[in-house]
Design an enzyme around this catalytic site. Structure first.
Site, mmCIF file in Angstrom:
data_model
loop_
_atom_site.group_PDB
_atom_site.id
_atom_site.type_symbol
_atom_site.label_atom_id
_atom_site.label_comp_id
_atom_site.label_asym_id
_atom_site.label_seq_id
_atom_site.Cartn_x
_atom_site.Cartn_y
_atom_site.Cartn_z
ATOM 1 N N LYS A 17 1.161 -1.342 -0.154
ATOM 2 C CA LYS A 17 0.151 -0.179 0.227
ATOM 3 C C LYS A 17 0.907 1.426 -0.117
ATOM 4 O O LYS A 17 0.423 1.834 -0.706
ATOM 5 C CB LYS A 17 -0.965 0.029 1.380
ATOM 6 N N ARG A 92 -8.782 1.426 9.573
ATOM 7 C CA ARG A 92 -8.105 -0.101 9.794
ATOM 8 C C ARG A 92 -9.393 -0.449 10.191
ATOM 9 O O ARG A 92 -9.440 -1.724 11.050
ATOM 10 C CB ARG A 92 -7.416 0.142 10.749
ATOM 11 N N ARG A 129 11.471 -6.700 4.283
ATOM 12 C CA ARG A 129 10.984 -5.652 4.314
ATOM 13 C C ARG A 129 12.297 -4.425 5.349
ATOM 14 O O ARG A 129 12.392 -5.158 6.320
ATOM 15 C CB ARG A 129 9.593 -4.970 4.592
ATOM 16 N N ARG A 160 12.182 -2.292 10.419
ATOM 17 C CA ARG A 160 11.182 -1.916 10.694
ATOM 18 C C ARG A 160 11.261 -2.857 12.703
ATOM 19 O O ARG A 160 10.737 -3.916 12.552
ATOM 20 C CB ARG A 160 9.697 -1.681 9.980
ATOM 21 N N ARG A 171 0.054 -8.568 13.800
ATOM 22 C CA ARG A 171 -0.804 -7.350 13.137
ATOM 23 C C ARG A 171 -1.547 -7.589 11.960
ATOM 24 O O ARG A 171 -2.639 -7.828 11.410
ATOM 25 C CB ARG A 171 0.556 -7.210 12.375
#
Ligand code: AMP
Length: 229
Positions: A17, A92, A129, A160, A171
């Protein structure tokens, strides 16, 4: 008068996204509004908001609706968002989505594109990532890469703090419980599209642009029942 592009990009964590939202916003000259970025900047600056949000983010849970709605209400009311925006990471929850409908009432249609990616692909993607500690760019690293650097600025690439495996799984649980229901919330609207995100970023970019152009064309023509939301 041209139709504003009030776009919500939906999708699970790791769907791409953020990457897609940046490009689309640049191309269409509208701001990208990422609630995750707003929160991470607040954490970095040590502001009150950052202090409130940090533990929740690091645990992979959601920051409370009231706070997030207030942040987005203020951000979309700024002059630079008058011609549209790309929202990444908001809404969300169904409460956030109903609040967004209220915020946007009379401000033009909301376009919603869901980037669909299966869970197993997401876990693999998030493990690769990395974020540049210097310029904030997001990139994917190869499993065997040694101390990779940012291709854009040469900065150090870091994981992250909420991309560790256990937090990623949390998550994804939160996504399925709280955020996936938004696909049902929006899917009956004429301005909703779902695209396959389990492809190269280029293929997803093309599909996203086509979806946006198709909905804009429909809105320009004034067609589509329920297209005024
Ligand atoms: P993201 O960069 O969108 O993956 O967001 C990172 C983290 O920020 C999430 O895991 C949440 O803890 C928090 N966050 C971002 N956007 C929202 C939102 N709309 N509602 C609640 N929490 C959010």
């Amino acid at each position: 008068m041209s139709v504003p592009i009030n776009l919500v990009v939906l999708g699970p964590p790791g769907a791409g996204k953020g990457t897609q939202a940046v490009e689309l916003a640049q191309q269409r000259r509208i701001p990208k509004i990422s609630t995750g970025d707003i929160l991470r900047e607040a954490v970095q600056s040590g502001s009150e908001l950052g202090q409130r949000a940090k533990a929740t983010m690091d645990a992979g849970r959601l920051v409370d609706d009231e706070l997030m709605i207030a942040i987005v209400r203020e951000r979309v009311s700024r002059p630079d968002a008058a011609g549209g925006f790309v929202l990444d990471g908001f809404p969300r929850t169904v409460s956030q989505a109903t609040a967004l409908d209220e915020i946007m009432s009379g401000q033009g249609a909301l376009l919603v594109v869901d980037i669909a990616v299966p869970d197993d692909a997401l876990v693999a993607r998030l493990a690769r990532r990395r974020v540049c500690g210097q310029c904030g760019d997001t990139t994917a690293v190869e499993a065997d890469a040694e101390t990779p650097r940012c291709a854009r600025c040469g900065g150090e690439l870091v994981l992250r703090s909420d991309d560790t495996e256990s937090v990623v799984r949390q998550r994804l649980r939160v996504y399925h419980e709280a955020t996936k229901p938004l696909v049902d919330y929006y899917s009956s609207r004429a301005t909703f599209r779902s695209i396959d995100g389990d492809r190269s970023p280029e293929a997803v970019r093309q599909a996203l642009n086509e979806a946006v152009d198709e909905v804009l064309g429909m809105l320009h023509a004034g067609a589509g029942a329920g297209a005024d939301r």
